[in-house]
Scaffold this motif. Structure first.
Motif, PDB file in Angstrom:
ATOM      1  N   PRO A   1      13.137   6.111 -26.075  1.00 10.83           N
ATOM      2  CA  PRO A   1      12.274   4.971 -26.413  1.00 10.83           C
ATOM      3  C   PRO A   1      10.939   4.999 -25.678  1.00 10.83           C
ATOM      4  O   PRO A   1       9.913   4.599 -26.226  1.00 10.83           O
ATOM      5  CB  PRO A   1      13.114   3.756 -25.997  1.00 10.83           C
ATOM      6  CG  PRO A   1      14.530   4.232 -26.035  1.00 10.83           C
ATOM      7  CD  PRO A   1      14.454   5.658 -25.565  1.00 10.83           C
ATOM      8  N   VAL A   2      10.950   5.458 -24.439  1.00 12.40           N
ATOM      9  CA  VAL A   2       9.701   5.560 -23.676  1.00 12.40           C
ATOM     10  C   VAL A   2       8.818   6.654 -24.269  1.00 12.40           C
ATOM     11  O   VAL A   2       7.625   6.459 -24.519  1.00 12.40           O
ATOM     12  CB  VAL A   2       9.994   5.852 -22.192  1.00 12.40           C
ATOM     13  CG1 VAL A   2       8.697   6.045 -21.414  1.00 12.40           C
ATOM     14  CG2 VAL A   2      10.806   4.714 -21.573  1.00 12.40           C
ATOM     15  N   ALA A   3       9.429   7.827 -24.533  1.00 12.11           N
ATOM     16  CA  ALA A   3       8.677   8.965 -25.069  1.00 12.11           C
ATOM     17  C   ALA A   3       8.133   8.697 -26.459  1.00 12.11           C
ATOM     18  O   ALA A   3       7.195   9.376 -26.900  1.00 12.11           O
ATOM     19  CB  ALA A   3       9.566  10.207 -25.092  1.00 12.11           C
ATOM     20  N   ALA A   4       8.687   7.708 -27.165  1.00 12.47           N
ATOM     21  CA  ALA A   4       8.174   7.352 -28.493  1.00 12.47           C
ATOM     22  C   ALA A   4       6.871   6.570 -28.401  1.00 12.47           C
ATOM     23  O   ALA A   4       6.120   6.495 -29.376  1.00 12.47           O
ATOM     24  CB  ALA A   4       9.215   6.526 -29.244  1.00 12.47           C
ATOM     25  N   GLN A   5       6.578   6.016 -27.228  1.00 12.15           N
ATOM     26  CA  GLN A   5       5.397   5.174 -27.077  1.00 12.15           C
ATOM     27  C   GLN A   5       4.335   5.741 -26.145  1.00 12.15           C
ATOM     28  O   GLN A   5       3.146   5.502 -26.344  1.00 12.15           O
ATOM     29  CB  GLN A   5       5.804   3.779 -26.584  1.00 12.15           C
ATOM     30  CG  GLN A   5       6.641   3.007 -27.581  1.00 12.15           C
ATOM     31  CD  GLN A   5       6.697   1.532 -27.258  1.00 12.15           C
ATOM     32  OE1 GLN A   5       5.717   0.940 -26.785  1.00 12.15           O
ATOM     33  NE2 GLN A   5       7.836   0.920 -27.499  1.00 12.15           N
ATOM     34  N   VAL A   6       4.733   6.458 -25.120  1.00  6.90           N
ATOM     35  CA  VAL A   6       3.775   7.013 -24.164  1.00  6.90           C
ATOM     36  C   VAL A   6       4.158   8.453 -23.848  1.00  6.90           C
ATOM     37  O   VAL A   6       5.314   8.843 -24.027  1.00  6.90           O
ATOM     38  CB  VAL A   6       3.737   6.188 -22.853  1.00  6.90           C
ATOM     39  CG1 VAL A   6       3.269   4.772 -23.102  1.00  6.90           C
ATOM     40  CG2 VAL A   6       5.093   6.199 -22.163  1.00  6.90           C
ATOM     41  N   PRO A   7       3.213   9.269 -23.370  1.00  7.97           N
ATOM     42  CA  PRO A   7       3.590  10.623 -22.949  1.00  7.97           C
ATOM     43  C   PRO A   7       4.578  10.556 -21.794  1.00  7.97           C
ATOM     44  O   PRO A   7       4.511   9.661 -20.945  1.00  7.97           O
ATOM     45  CB  PRO A   7       2.261  11.241 -22.501  1.00  7.97           C
ATOM     46  CG  PRO A   7       1.206  10.412 -23.166  1.00  7.97           C
ATOM     47  CD  PRO A   7       1.767   9.023 -23.226  1.00  7.97           C
ATOM     48  N   LEU A   8       5.497  11.507 -21.767  1.00  9.67           N
ATOM     49  CA  LEU A   8       6.518  11.551 -20.721  1.00  9.67           C
ATOM     50  C   LEU A   8       6.510  12.921 -20.052  1.00  9.67           C
ATOM     51  O   LEU A   8       6.586  13.954 -20.714  1.00  9.67           O
ATOM     52  CB  LEU A   8       7.898  11.274 -21.314  1.00  9.67           C
ATOM     53  CG  LEU A   8       9.093  11.448 -20.383  1.00  9.67           C
ATOM     54  CD1 LEU A   8       9.003  10.505 -19.177  1.00  9.67           C
ATOM     55  CD2 LEU A   8      10.404  11.216 -21.142  1.00  9.67           C
ATOM     56  N   LEU A   9       6.424  12.901 -18.738  1.00 11.11           N
ATOM     57  CA  LEU A   9       6.497  14.115 -17.930  1.00 11.11           C
ATOM     58  C   LEU A   9       7.689  14.033 -16.993  1.00 11.11           C
ATOM     59  O   LEU A   9       7.814  13.063 -16.234  1.00 11.11           O
ATOM     60  CB  LEU A   9       5.221  14.290 -17.098  1.00 11.11           C
ATOM     61  CG  LEU A   9       5.278  15.329 -15.968  1.00 11.11           C
ATOM     62  CD1 LEU A   9       5.352  16.743 -16.534  1.00 11.11           C
ATOM     63  CD2 LEU A   9       4.090  15.187 -15.027  1.00 11.11           C
ATOM     64  N   ALA A  10       8.559  15.023 -17.046  1.00 11.98           N
ATOM     65  CA  ALA A  10       9.590  15.164 -16.027  1.00 11.98           C
ATOM     66  C   ALA A  10       8.941  15.881 -14.847  1.00 11.98           C
ATOM     67  O   ALA A  10       8.820  17.104 -14.838  1.00 11.98           O
ATOM     68  CB  ALA A  10      10.784  15.944 -16.565  1.00 11.98           C
ATOM     69  N   GLY A  11       8.497  15.098 -13.882  1.00 13.81           N
ATOM     70  CA  GLY A  11       7.739  15.653 -12.768  1.00 13.81           C
ATOM     71  C   GLY A  11       8.540  16.555 -11.863  1.00 13.81           C
ATOM     72  O   GLY A  11       7.983  17.407 -11.165  1.00 13.81           O
ATOM     73  N   GLU A  12       9.858  16.361 -11.852  1.00 18.32           N
ATOM     74  CA  GLU A  12      10.746  17.237 -11.092  1.00 18.32           C
ATOM     75  C   GLU A  12      12.014  17.450 -11.902  1.00 18.32           C
ATOM     76  O   GLU A  12      12.670  16.478 -12.310  1.00 18.32           O
ATOM     77  CB  GLU A  12      11.125  16.628  -9.740  1.00 18.32           C
ATOM     78  CG  GLU A  12       9.978  16.481  -8.763  1.00 18.32           C
ATOM     79  CD  GLU A  12      10.432  15.912  -7.411  1.00 18.32           C
ATOM     80  OE1 GLU A  12      11.668  15.878  -7.167  1.00 18.32           O
ATOM     81  OE2 GLU A  12       9.567  15.492  -6.634  1.00 18.32           O
ATOM     82  N   ILE A  13      12.377  18.714 -12.149  1.00 18.23           N
ATOM     83  CA  ILE A  13      13.689  19.050 -12.700  1.00 18.23           C
ATOM     84  C   ILE A  13      14.308  20.099 -11.788  1.00 18.23           C
ATOM     85  O   ILE A  13      13.617  20.972 -11.257  1.00 18.23           O
ATOM     86  CB  ILE A  13      13.613  19.561 -14.152  1.00 18.23           C
ATOM     87  CG1 ILE A  13      12.837  20.880 -14.263  1.00 18.23           C
ATOM     88  CG2 ILE A  13      12.980  18.505 -15.059  1.00 18.23           C
ATOM     89  CD1 ILE A  13      12.921  21.530 -15.655  1.00 18.23           C
ATOM     90  N   GLY A  14      15.614  19.988 -11.575  1.00 16.96           N
ATOM     91  CA  GLY A  14      16.262  20.942 -10.694  1.00 16.96           C
ATOM     92  C   GLY A  14      17.758  20.750 -10.642  1.00 16.96           C
ATOM     93  O   GLY A  14      18.315  19.821 -11.238  1.00 16.96           O
ATOM     94  N   GLU A  15      18.424  21.621  -9.895  1.00 15.06           N
ATOM     95  CA  GLU A  15      19.869  21.515  -9.693  1.00 15.06           C
ATOM     96  C   GLU A  15      20.232  22.205  -8.390  1.00 15.06           C
ATOM     97  O   GLU A  15      19.505  23.073  -7.896  1.00 15.06           O
ATOM     98  CB  GLU A  15      20.635  22.119 -10.856  1.00 15.06           C
ATOM     99  CG  GLU A  15      20.307  23.578 -11.164  1.00 15.06           C
ATOM    100  CD  GLU A  15      20.953  24.056 -12.451  1.00 15.06           C
ATOM    101  OE1 GLU A  15      22.185  24.253 -12.439  1.00 15.06           O
ATOM    102  OE2 GLU A  15      20.229  24.206 -13.455  1.00 15.06           O
ATOM    103  N   ASN A  16      21.365  21.799  -7.841  1.00 17.31           N
ATOM    104  CA  ASN A  16      21.796  22.327  -6.548  1.00 17.31           C
ATOM    105  C   ASN A  16      22.898  23.368  -6.704  1.00 17.31           C
ATOM    106  O   ASN A  16      23.729  23.533  -5.823  1.00 17.31           O
ATOM    107  CB  ASN A  16      22.254  21.201  -5.627  1.00 17.31           C
ATOM    108  CG  ASN A  16      23.415  20.407  -6.217  1.00 17.31           C
ATOM    109  OD1 ASN A  16      23.878  20.695  -7.330  1.00 17.31           O
ATOM    110  ND2 ASN A  16      23.876  19.394  -5.494  1.00 17.31           N
ATOM    111  N   THR A  17      22.898  24.078  -7.849  1.00 18.04           N
ATOM    112  CA  THR A  17      23.958  25.044  -8.123  1.00 18.04           C
ATOM    113  C   THR A  17      23.541  26.481  -7.867  1.00 18.04           C
ATOM    114  O   THR A  17      24.350  27.390  -8.036  1.00 18.04           O
ATOM    115  CB  THR A  17      24.377  24.941  -9.602  1.00 18.04           C
ATOM    116  OG1 THR A  17      23.276  25.365 -10.427  1.00 18.04           O
ATOM    117  CG2 THR A  17      24.745  23.504  -9.978  1.00 18.04           C
ATOM    118  N   CYS A  18      22.287  26.703  -7.499  1.00 19.92           N
ATOM    119  CA  CYS A  18      21.713  28.048  -7.391  1.00 19.92           C
ATOM    120  C   CYS A  18      21.712  28.762  -8.742  1.00 19.92           C
ATOM    121  O   CYS A  18      21.611  29.989  -8.799  1.00 19.92           O
ATOM    122  CB  CYS A  18      22.451  28.895  -6.349  1.00 19.92           C
ATOM    123  SG  CYS A  18      22.247  28.283  -4.655  1.00 19.92           S
TER     124      CYS A  18
END
Length: 514
Positions: free
Chosen positions: A438-455
């Motif tokens: 719903p947010v991305a339908a109205q404004v640009p959306l940036l995932a400023g950080e993506i990551g995982e702790n699994t190596c």
């Protein structure tokens, strides 16, 4: 992201769609039907996968006008990325076209045409209602397909005396070369040519913690070779976390790592990022203010860990200084605050979101808070029109009330920021569909950080696919040579050698580049 212990996250081949609909603006005098005040024609002259070229033509059937404004709503999520023959603007689904200086005079029977390029998904349904200078329009059957007009290179000071020429069907706008000046049109990032852009890249951690810990300014080299290594991954964006006390030069920071020395180091890194054609995102990460409540990162009053909210004492001054430093270069993006978590300090979601937007005295937080609205107003007060990113709550992982509480931006250049790791609450497609879409339908959306702790990269592979499917943006955490068990590290060497986790992001970014 919390740091490791030493540091403390696009002509369809099948068919060309043509649509032409005419509408009339009806006026009624008491007891008699009036001549239609105007006629509006909407047409699509060319369409390709994900985009199309269209035009609107308005005929004035009533008294002469010295200025006009045409409004309509797109019914299927279309977003205008470029326009001519008028000044185009869009807020959510609502589009407004106002006259240029050279075509504002519209005599009785005169026409004005404005053309545009827009994106579409699903079905490219035509608008069904228009208004002229605020008066509603009514349907009056089908009309001829208009021909888009070419805007003059230099607008004339008087209305043109010859009919405008017909341009060829246009392809999507060509992106600018190098780092763009980013703006917001609907729910897309666009550059100064009107081309839709995505922000894809990495975080370069270090500027938030090294100075306050007394170890330096950056964690590892930030020379030209190390920045080029980021660009070699086909990244187009680098997020640079900062520390407000180091930027402002407070006395608790060693002289060699604070004030002018720190600011110049940040400016130098921003210059290098720009030189390699990438967008720099300067972001406030660690801030002043003592918080010892739920999920406290430290008991220190100084900017030595992630605090639940920015403070009213120093953060406005930080953003005034940063905005003044970079306001003349709109290629630089501002990210207001790393990972707000007022929800951990307050008892209700309403309190948390109110604190997030409005600041002030917030339940559970023992210092005066600077809310997102205050910080955005602070940036705009300097005259800066740069793109501004505003994160959500719950360490930026919750955007459920972002649209309800979002700040008002005088520059209309605002986007949402979100963070996700495999251990966050909102870490699956069901949550993303429910709260992010719903947010991305109205404004640009940036995932400023993506990551995982699994190596590994199985989780971010899912994140990137969900974001790719929707044309959204994301940045991997982080371009540092840490142990992947203590913090998601993309590289094992600053020459760009990837970790097992980093291979996932590097190979994916390269696959997205023709």
């Amino acid at each position: 992201m919390r740091h490791p212990p030493r540091l403390s996250a696009l002509l369809s081949g099948a068919a060309l769609t043509m649509a032409s609909t005419a509408f009339a603006l009806m006026g009624t005098a008491p007891g008699a039907a009036a001549e239609p005040a105007c006629t509006v024609e909407y047409s699509v002259s060319g369409q390709w996968a994900g985009g199309y070229q269209g035009a609107v033509t308005v005929t004035n059937n009533s008294a002469a006008l010295s200025g006009w404004s045409l409004g309509f709503d797109f019914p299927a999520g279309q977003v205008v990325s470029q326009g001519w023959g008028g000044k185009w603007s869009q807020s959510a689904a609502t589009v407004t076209v106002t006259n240029e200086s050279w075509n504002g005079s519209l005599g009785t029977g005169a026409k004005a045409t404005a053309g545009f390029i827009a994106s579409w998904t699903g079905t490219n349904t035509a608008p069904t209602a228009f208004s002229l200078n605020g008066a509603p329009c009514t349907t009056d059957g089908a009309g001829p397909t208009p021909t888009p007009t070419t805007p003059p290179t230099t607008p004339p000071t008087t209305p043109p005396t010859t009919p405008p020429t017909t341009p060829p069907t246009l392809p999507p706008p060509t992106p600018v070369t190098g780092a763009p000046e980013l703006g917001v049109v609907g729910n897309k990032f666009v550059d100064q040519n009107g081309a839709v852009r995505r922000l894809l890249g990495v975080n370069r951690s270090g500027g938030e913690f090294m100075c306050v810990q007394g170890h330096g300014i950056w964690d590892g080299p930030v020379d030209d070779a190390s920045v080029k290594a980021i660009a070699d991954w086909k990244a187009n964006t680098v997020r640079i976390p900062l520390n407000e006390e180091c930027w402002l030069g407070l006395d608790n920071i060693k002289p060699e790592y604070r004030g002018t020395n720190y600011v110049n180091a940040v400016k130098d890194l921003v210059t290098k990022v720009l030189a390699h054609g990438m967008t720099p995102v300067v972001e406030l990460h660690w801030t002043y203010g003592q918080y010892t409540g739920n999920s406290s990162g430290c008991s220190d009053v100084h900017a030595s860990c992630q605090k639940p909210m920015p403070n009213a004492r120093y953060t406005p001054a930080f953003w005034t200084s940063v905005a003044n430093t970079f306001k003349n270069d709109e290629r630089v993006v501002f990210d207001l605050f790393n990972e707000p978590y007022p929800d951990r300090a307050t008892s209700t979601a309403a309190q948390a979101w109110s604190c997030w937007r409005d600041g002030g005295t917030c339940p559970g937080i023992g210092y005066e808070v600077a809310g997102m609205q205050e910080l955005l107003d602070t940036v705009r007060a300097t005259g800066a029109k740069n793109l501004v990113l505003v994160p959500g709550i719950a360490y930026s992982n919750d955007l459920s009330q972002w649209l309800t509480y979002r700040p008002t931006d005088s520059a209309a250049n605002l986007a949402a920021a979100w963070h996700v790791y495999n251990f966050n609450t909102c870490s699956n497609e069901t949550c993303w569909n429910d709260t992010l879409a719903p947010v991305a339908a109205q404004v640009p959306l940036l995932a400023g950080e993506i990551g995982e702790n699994t190596c590994g990269h199985a989780f971010i592979d899912r994140v990137m696919k969900w974001f790719d499917d929707r044309g959204l943006s994301y940045l991997g955490w982080t371009w540092n040579t840490w142990n992947c068990n203590s913090g998601p590290a993309l590289i094992s060497s600053y020459d760009g050698t990837p970790t097992a986790f980093g291979i996932g992001l590097r190979d994916h970014l390269r696959s997205l580049t023709p």
